[in-house]
Design a protein around this motif. Sequence first.
Motif, PDB file in Angstrom:
ATOM      1  N   ASP A  72     -14.568  55.671  21.151  1.00  0.00           N
ATOM      2  CA  ASP A  72     -13.730  55.785  20.305  1.00  0.00           C
ATOM      3  C   ASP A  72     -14.224  56.675  19.051  1.00  0.00           C
ATOM      4  N   GLU A  73     -15.024  57.454  19.318  1.00  0.00           N
ATOM      5  CA  GLU A  73     -15.767  58.517  18.140  1.00  0.00           C
ATOM      6  C   GLU A  73     -14.828  59.626  17.914  1.00  0.00           C
ATOM      7  N   THR A  74     -14.447  59.976  16.789  1.00  0.00           N
ATOM      8  CA  THR A  74     -13.504  61.085  16.499  1.00  0.00           C
ATOM      9  C   THR A  74     -14.458  62.455  16.646  1.00  0.00           C
ATOM     10  N   ASP A 100     -16.534  63.110  13.699  1.00  0.00           N
ATOM     11  CA  ASP A 100     -17.677  62.371  13.578  1.00  0.00           C
ATOM     12  C   ASP A 100     -18.710  63.071  14.373  1.00  0.00           C
ATOM     13  N   GLU A 110     -14.393  64.823   5.900  1.00  0.00           N
ATOM     14  CA  GLU A 110     -13.434  63.762   5.939  1.00  0.00           C
ATOM     15  C   GLU A 110     -12.989  63.409   4.613  1.00  0.00           C
ATOM     16  N   SER A 117      -9.538  67.237  12.821  1.00  0.00           N
ATOM     17  CA  SER A 117     -10.535  66.683  13.930  1.00  0.00           C
ATOM     18  C   SER A 117     -10.507  65.314  13.794  1.00  0.00           C
ATOM     19  N   CYS A 118     -10.170  64.584  12.831  1.00  0.00           N
ATOM     20  CA  CYS A 118     -10.356  63.235  12.749  1.00  0.00           C
ATOM     21  C   CYS A 118      -9.087  62.570  13.394  1.00  0.00           C
ATOM     22  N   LEU A 119      -8.184  63.361  13.991  1.00  0.00           N
ATOM     23  CA  LEU A 119      -7.165  62.749  14.919  1.00  0.00           C
ATOM     24  C   LEU A 119      -7.555  63.179  16.508  1.00  0.00           C
ATOM     25  N   LEU A 151     -10.169  62.720  19.558  1.00  0.00           N
ATOM     26  CA  LEU A 151     -11.587  61.703  20.056  1.00  0.00           C
ATOM     27  C   LEU A 151     -12.505  62.971  20.593  1.00  0.00           C
ATOM     28  N   SER A 195      -1.957  60.829  17.048  1.00  0.00           N
ATOM     29  CA  SER A 195      -1.740  60.967  15.644  1.00  0.00           C
ATOM     30  C   SER A 195      -1.360  59.612  15.119  1.00  0.00           C
ATOM     31  N   LEU A 234      -5.299  56.780  16.716  1.00  0.00           N
ATOM     32  CA  LEU A 234      -6.480  57.176  15.960  1.00  0.00           C
ATOM     33  C   LEU A 234      -6.337  56.605  14.656  1.00  0.00           C
ATOM     34  N   LYS A 289      -8.892  53.441  13.169  1.00  0.00           N
ATOM     35  CA  LYS A 289      -9.459  54.013  11.985  1.00  0.00           C
ATOM     36  C   LYS A 289      -9.176  52.776  11.034  1.00  0.00           C
TER      37      LYS A 289
END
Lengths: 158, 754, 286, 81
Positions: free
Chosen positions: A22-24, A27, A40, A61-63, A65, C30, C33, C37
Amino acid sequence: MAGVAVSTTINGDNVEYLCQPDETLLDVLRDRLGLTGAKEGCGTGDCGACSIILDDRLVCSCLVLGAEAEGRRVETIEGMAHGDRLHPLQQKFLEHAALQCGICTPGFLIAAKDLLAKNPDPTEEEIRFGLAGNLCRCTGYDKIVRAVQDAASVMKGA
Amino acid sequence: MNFDPRYSNRSFTSVGTRPIRPDGVDKVTGRARYGADFNMAGQLVGRVLRSPHPHAKIRKIDTAKAEKLAGVKAVITAADLPDLTDGDAAMYDILDNCMARKKALYDGHAVAAVAAVDARTARQALKLIEVDYEVLLHVTDVDEAMKHTAPLLNDAIFTEGLEEKPVKPSNVTKRTQFGHGDIHEGFGQADFVVKRSFKTEQTHQGYIEPHACVASVSSDGTADLWVCTQGHFVYRQHCAQLLGMEASKLRVTSSEIGGGFGGKTHVWAEPVALALARKAGRPVKLVMTRDEVFRASGPTSATSIDVRIGARKDGTITAAEATLRYSCGPYAGMWAEIGAMTAFACYRLENVRTVGYEVLVNRPKTAAYRAPSAPMAAFAVESAIDELAKEIGMDPVEFRIRNAAQEGTRSSYGPVYGPIGIGPTLEAAKNHPHMKAPLGKNQGRGMACGFWFNFGGQTCTDLNIGMDGSVSLAVGTVDVGGSRASLSLVAAEELGIAYEQVKAVVADTSSLGYNDMTDGSRGTFSSSMATISAARNTIKILRERAAQMWDIPVDDVVWEKGHAIAKGEKYGNLAALSLKEIAAASGKTGGPIAGHSELVADGAGVSFATHICDIEVDPETGTTRVLRYTVVQDAGKAVHPTYVEGQYQGGAAQGIGWALNEEYIYGKDGRLQNPGFLDYRIPVCSDLPMIDTQILEIPNPNHPYGVRGVGETSIVPPLAAIANAVSNAAGVRMTHIPMSPPRILAAIEAERGG
Amino acid sequence: MRYIRPLSMEDAVGQLAGSSGTAAILAGGSDLLVRMKGGFIEPDLILDIKAIDGLSEIRETAEGFSIGAAVSCALMGESAALKGEWPGVVEAAKLIGSKQVQGRCTITGNLCNASPAADSVPALVAAGAMALIAGPAGRRTVAVEAVPTGPGKTSLAKGEIIEAILLDRRAPRSGDAYLRFIPRTEMDIAVVSAGVNLTLDEQGVVKSARVALGAVAPTVLLVEEATEALIGRKLDEAALERLAKVCSGACRPIDDKRGTVEFRRKVAGVLARRAATTAYARAGGK
Amino acid sequence: MVEVTLWGSLGAIAGGKSKVEIEAKDIRELFRKLAEQYPGLEPYIDRGIAVAIDGVIYRDTWSKELPEGAEIFLLPRLAGG
């Protein structure tokens, strides 16, 4: 929770890492690989500060994995300059003072690079809509748009 | 120490040029390190548990289960942050805001925190903390909170500043009043009077970088804090006081800061991170999520303002009055007070009175936001001014020019003005081509003025000459928008050397004396004053060293264009000595060469701006489009004009967001509905046009170069300028900010009688 | 928690059907995630369907278009053929999020997220799009409006995955358009939206019409009265007035942080009218 | 002797006076004497008061001299952003 082994290419280098399912990717870049250029600002795809290019597509990149980067090509702000030679966009951002606090700058530069790659001669409106996924709270965008316009004309001439 | 801060007219070599900033390359290559970009070996992840209730008694917190979870290294509650504030009410409020003690006072109020080996464990641990709340009635609206029937946030608060001491507690912490003359008499002389009530919703500074810090506390009591802040010395002071540490043992390093706008003048998470690090015996990194930033940091006041202004037929204002109610969150503040002081500051008034009320509500503690409190007051006043001009039948610019304050005018908040820029900004606006550009259908033009005080304050700067003649400038004011470039220009100017020869850094709290924070537009004003002073002290030493090298009296040595020059015919054969040559010999002439400055920079010089904007309104949907925007502002002296323009443009953009779409939306349950950038709508690139700027330079008599602060004033006029433009375009007076499409459409429909 | 990336639809369906606990399908991610979060979902299984053969392609068939479930909206915008026939659908897809989000998000994900404000859904409903669903019992095809059943809820059974969205070939003299209302120019969720799809006869009279509204009810509304208001008419002022009126009347909106009941009602009519005007012009109507 | 003007709310605490006469040569002496003569003002002074001398606002400078005939104005100490 088992880690996922990932083999990918970042800024042209082969990189391997283990990450949680589940790590983006943000991260992974920041906390595992020390590439803290992507920021972020929200973690929900609303600010664009973590923008990277994934297989020629501009993404947050936050969306993404970390596990999804397997076998793909990742480009980050750290790969934008060639050695000590800045990319024309980087140079123009400096000359136009298109940054104040600078936290949004890596995201803007990546988004602008993607924009010019797809549209080398954008109108002001195309630039504004092309960069609408990147929030800046300091500049009012004026100098950012001018820097991109100037970089576009330099890159066309090159 | 005999530094003379008075302005003297001179020509400049470096100041006023536009070089690339010294921190620029790091920022365009991703190398610059912000709050969350720093790590320490063995670091833990800190997370905060926040109240889901807007108002609740905390009966009990059980952390046992969380403490037992594998990977959890520390859990803290208010009990781990005992009250060491010793009767200092303001510090107690800060402490209580960092960690709720008896009551949770807003949705998002911190109640406990954990440090764990990774984020996932920390998140799980938060779920295991059991908080027993007794939910209380809450109030989030500023007008509702003033009613006698409103739930009380704090029954120990009795309104200050009333003529009769109140017998009952209240949510109104203070009443303040400013003004002079006799308003009753003034209104008696008026041919026209405009009276209106206005509301503005709460907004957030909206910096893109969430609060972030890394704290480390050693068993011998020494500690390090890496943090994004506008004032690391102030953070050190506050953290040390709240944690019972000696300030000198806590070294605070300010990271690059990803925007502050007043929101990073305040400790929120830092004492919590230090307390966690102390308990865990390991460094702790604490980064707020965006949701936490909105729910538990920052915001400015929501307001409710009544304005009454009267004028004669000839366009002279005879009286002006305003009552201003500002929300403070759950703790006492002085936000209405500042609003009351700034409200009429642009005008020359014989009879003026402003009254402010500070109001407690179940919302996060109000923090400063760029010229705090002034934009809302200006919105109300400048809207009424426009309306009054219309009633009299005068052009709104002419009406303002006629009544503008000038040198010698008694300000509405008290003192008499020195040389000021309101008149010149109005004249410049009047003559600007923007004013004459044609408008199309459904388009309107608006303009408005704004005022801000600007601050000085405690400032300390070191200037060190390297053995190679290069110059290190260590400043203590955090660089929020390019001040290292400006201060390098100032050092280069004084020393008569190239800008590139100077390298400015922001020193940590152990390397430099105390500095107030970068707020109140004081960064460049104060630190440039201290830099000039430090440079002049350095020059004195450089002259002494040159005199030694030449073996002549120091009085015969002058400093010109980066060189020591022996003056007079008799020294005709002595070649000028460069800074580099003097530096190279310093080991033999008395050791390292440095200049210091410690001063209180007073006389910041008030600042004025006039903004013009054109707006198009879609009468069927209430959509607005900003077509054109122009900022005219007095900078005193623009040290780095590009960054001055940037401050003007950025302030205007923030004001546009505030005016049109940004607002805190609370549900009936007292919970914030939009704690994210999707529904808290700050302007995006495609929302804005280019923002034209015009820099005026009316020197500040209290700064050697005439510099005034420039950072804040630009957010003061936009709310009103846009409200005036929208009102002109839509044909209906807008009185509620933000003027979101539903509000505009509702106003249009109401006007149509629909 | 597991992350797996099946290579075939059969494998994906099998994994999904056999999973215990919460399973989440990852295409563009989109929405997923963001929900992860925020702590709203902690899936035990993340099923990344992007490696499945053909799922990232837009295929042109004799019947029309098949848009794979993993096709990003950016890719849809780059398909000249799709844009030529279904400009309204493409403009709706291209309105979701930012350029960054465009590079990831999919119309299938937009549909399955089942938000009443989803941007592409009113356009798809107006277009009469179908969803091709693969599941343990084989494949089936349903109208897209049958997929979301309420905010955050779909009619998909356990183990079912939408494989593609299907659009018909266009009849001559057809046009579609989509408009949404947002307070900013970008980066927003629709406060209210309207998709209109028209086919005209040779005289420019509306032969068939579908009008769908978003963010004015728990699911996207297909407004039958709007069809009636348009069919058999040229798009004159009276027809447009009537369209706006029935659309406003059909709304069942709520007050929320994004807009009020009155605002949504009024603007739904305005948008339907404007979208119809564009669709009519695209169909060659004058 | 200097004449000191108090802002509205402060005046109420000083017995309803908007102006007071004080024999003081600098800001430090001014604060000391104000606190002596109007004890109600002490908490305000402790919390921080700014002094405007001929329109220039001073926040922290005790040693600042108060010239004879100067316009002296007391103001709240403000926060900035």
